[in-house]
Scaffold this motif. Structure first.
Motif, PDB file in Angstrom:
ATOM      1  N   THR A 375       0.807  -1.226   0.000  1.00  0.00           N
ATOM      2  CA  THR A 375       0.000   0.000   0.000  1.00  0.00           C
ATOM      3  C   THR A 375       0.842   1.280   0.000  1.00  0.00           C
ATOM      4  O   THR A 375       0.297   2.356  -0.280  1.00  0.00           O
ATOM      5  N   ALA A 376       2.137   1.162   0.324  1.00  0.00           N
ATOM      6  CA  ALA A 376       2.939   2.382   0.456  1.00  0.00           C
ATOM      7  C   ALA A 376       4.343   2.255  -0.143  1.00  0.00           C
ATOM      8  O   ALA A 376       4.717   3.034  -1.025  1.00  0.00           O
ATOM      9  N   THR A 377       5.104   1.265   0.322  1.00  0.00           N
ATOM     10  CA  THR A 377       6.523   1.233  -0.055  1.00  0.00           C
ATOM     11  C   THR A 377       6.708   0.921  -1.542  1.00  0.00           C
ATOM     12  O   THR A 377       7.440   1.630  -2.252  1.00  0.00           O
ATOM     13  N   ASN A 378       6.063  -0.139  -2.010  1.00  0.00           N
ATOM     14  CA  ASN A 378       6.244  -0.501  -3.422  1.00  0.00           C
ATOM     15  C   ASN A 378       5.701   0.556  -4.384  1.00  0.00           C
ATOM     16  O   ASN A 378       6.370   0.864  -5.378  1.00  0.00           O
ATOM     17  N   PRO A 379       4.501   1.100  -4.140  1.00  0.00           N
ATOM     18  CA  PRO A 379       4.070   2.156  -5.068  1.00  0.00           C
ATOM     19  C   PRO A 379       5.033   3.348  -5.073  1.00  0.00           C
ATOM     20  O   PRO A 379       5.269   3.946  -6.127  1.00  0.00           O
ATOM     21  N   ALA A 380       5.601   3.658  -3.906  1.00  0.00           N
ATOM     22  CA  ALA A 380       6.573   4.763  -3.891  1.00  0.00           C
ATOM     23  C   ALA A 380       7.817   4.390  -4.697  1.00  0.00           C
ATOM     24  O   ALA A 380       8.385   5.227  -5.419  1.00  0.00           O
ATOM     25  N   LYS A 381       8.233   3.134  -4.617  1.00  0.00           N
ATOM     26  CA  LYS A 381       9.409   2.708  -5.389  1.00  0.00           C
ATOM     27  C   LYS A 381       9.099   2.645  -6.881  1.00  0.00           C
ATOM     28  O   LYS A 381       9.917   3.018  -7.718  1.00  0.00           O
ATOM     29  N   ALA A 382       7.918   2.138  -7.195  1.00  0.00           N
ATOM     30  CA  ALA A 382       7.565   1.958  -8.620  1.00  0.00           C
ATOM     31  C   ALA A 382       7.552   3.292  -9.351  1.00  0.00           C
ATOM     32  O   ALA A 382       7.793   3.341 -10.563  1.00  0.00           O
ATOM     33  N   PHE A 383       7.264   4.373  -8.624  1.00  0.00           N
ATOM     34  CA  PHE A 383       7.114   5.661  -9.288  1.00  0.00           C
ATOM     35  C   PHE A 383       8.124   6.696  -8.791  1.00  0.00           C
ATOM     36  O   PHE A 383       7.904   7.899  -8.884  1.00  0.00           O
ATOM     37  N   GLY A 384       9.241   6.181  -8.264  1.00  0.00           N
ATOM     38  CA  GLY A 384      10.369   7.066  -7.990  1.00  0.00           C
ATOM     39  C   GLY A 384      10.120   8.076  -6.884  1.00  0.00           C
ATOM     40  O   GLY A 384      10.645   9.189  -6.924  1.00  0.00           O
TER      41      GLY A 384
END
Ligand code: URP
Ligand code: ZN
Ligand code: ZN
Length: 474
Positions: A375-384
């Motif tokens: 919900t937070a870490t991966n979406p932040a990583k996926a979009f820099g």
């Protein structure tokens, strides 16, 4: 002397890596210290052993996106980010959608006008590329990627948005060259049109037939094709709003063959089924019309498994808010129309986190760390946007959610969006944010929303960091 503007005390801090007890010290909207028995802050919040997660990053939501008249999205950047904050989401990434014939620059400028000074939480933009002209491909996209618009969505369906395979390859090549993330809506447009015409000829136009016009094979075929096109170009892709087994199997196949295929799913594929579009011809089913449509209980189980075992990288809302009553939403012009004319999409920006926390974490289906990751870490990583967003770490923005574990039955009156229904009404939730901090400011205190239009700032995205950066072509 107080070192901190704010200290969140006795938190049960949950990150994508682990869970530990600590105080969190905040200065100027950023986390500056995490530890035990921190010095006093000017303001103190006692989390008293409650779980504290990073604020959610909703990497797929539609806010104030222009629609053909008379249809209008119910949520703009004010109401949409209000709802996000009250549901524990502190970063949203909606879409700046290019109309055919429009320059991407004009689309981006238009979205900035819509968002500027309105948002209560931070926002970035994905681009929607619907008209990949040579100027768009060779000039606009590369320049916009450099300026912080590092992801774009392309469609294999919807007449006004869809690209053919050659155009998709062209866009994927730009993604590869410039290290951007390409998101793909995978449904076979021709199959949908062929089925829709036959359903219409048979008088089957009620909302529930939307699901009949989009069986899973149309998603499976397009998913396979999208994977093949990405393999040809050798570029990572993110398949969005994956709905069930057949698409999941394609993604597993791609991963097993070493392809860099990421995937997203959404609450509607865990909590709704095609029966929510109606078991008879009632128009009420229009409230749950979205694409791909919700499937069945067996497919929900497949999605739960795939959330846990790593097939899915991102859990987003795909918030696409249309009112049920009135002339601008699910009843265009005030009429109960054939399913092909019902605006696609459902609201969910506020309920995304609590649904997954309740049924996933407290229902024993996933770890707290996996919840944070999805919900937070991966979406932040996926979009820099990581590590500024999506984690609890020194230097990160103080975007935090303190969770209140209590049971209640969800009703639309609990929510803060501008939509007149929630498709998730009647779900028993076991948790809701007791507090949301957006860059250190209380945005939601468990009872009341604390508005501040303009608190939300535009975030320029960097390169995706889910993978080591691919070498750019010469
Ligand atoms: O039905 C949906 N998903 N509507 C929103 C637009 C999109 O394709 O994501
Ligand atoms: Zn889509
Ligand atoms: Zn969407």
């Amino acid at each position: 002397m107080n070192n901190f503007d704010l200290v969140v005390r006795r938190a049960r801090v949950a990150t994508a890596a682990d869970t530990f007890d600590a105080d969190i010290g905040i200065v100027d909207g950023r986390i500056v210290q995490i530890g035990l028995q921190l010095a006093a802050g000017r303001q103190e919040i006692d989390a008293a052993g409650r779980v504290v997660t990073p604020g959610g990053v909703d990497a797929h939501c539609h806010l104030d996106q222009p629609m053909p008249a008379p249809i209008r999205m119910a949520d703009d950047f004010d109401t949409g980010t209000r709802a996000a904050a009250c549901g524990g989401t502190t970063t949203v990434i909606p879409f700046a959608a290019q109309q055919k014939g429009q320059s991407l620059r004009a689309a981006v400028a238009d979205y900035h006008r819509r968002a500027e000074g309105q948002a209560h939480v931070d926002y970035a933009f994905h681009l929607i590329v619907s008209d990949p002209t040579p100027t768009v491909l060779e000039e606009e996209l590369p320049a916009l990627i450099r300026e912080g618009y590092t992801s774009f969505k392309i469609y294999m369906t919807y007449d006004d948005l869809k690209l053919n395979d050659g155009q998709i390859l062209d866009v994927l090549e730009v993604g590869r060259r410039h290290g951007a993330m390409v998101m793909i809506h995978a449904e076979n447009a021709d199959c949908i049109e062929w089925l829709t015409k036959r359903l219409e000829a048979a008088g089957r136009t009620a909302p529930r037939f939307h699901a009949h016009a989009r069986p899973m094979l149309v998603e499976r075929e397009a998913t396979h094709r999208a994977i093949s096109l990405a393999e040809l170009v050798d570029v990572p892709i993110l398949l969005v709003h994956v709905s069930g087994r057949e698409a999941v199997e394609q993604i597993r196949w791609a991963r097993a063959h070493g392809l860099k295929v990421f995937a997203e799913t959404c609450p509607q594929y865990l909590f709704l089924t095609a029966a929510d579009l109606g078991i008879d011809d009632s128009y009420l089913g229009a409230r749950c019309v979205c694409s791909p449509p919700p499937r069945d209980k067996q497919n929900q189980a497949v999605i739960w498994d795939a959330l846990n075992d790593g097939v899915f990288t991102v859990f987003s809302s795909d918030h696409a808010p249309f009112r049920y009553e009135g002339a601008d939403g699910k009843k265009p012009g005030g009429a109960e129309v054939a399913f092909r004319h019902i605006p696609n999409g459902i609201p969910g920006i506020e309920t995304r986190m609590a649904l997954l926390y309740s049924e996933g974490v407290l229902g024993g289906r996933m770890t707290l760390s996996r919840f944070v990751e999805l919900t937070a870490t991966n979406p932040a990583k996926a979009f820099g946007l990581h590590p500024r967003k999506g984690t609890i770490a020194v230097g990160a923005d103080a975007d935090l959610v303190i969770w209140d574990e209590r049971e209640f039955v969800l009703e639309n009156r609990h929510l803060h969006h501008a939509v007149d229904y929630t498709p998730f009404a009647g779900q028993t939730l076991r948790a809701w944010p007791a507090l949301t901090l957006a860059r250190g400011e209380v945005a939601w205190d468990g009872q009341d929303f604390h508005p501040r239009r303009g608190r939300g700032r535009f975030l320029a995205c960097g390169a995706p960091t889910l993978l080591p950066r691919a070498k750019a072509d010469a």
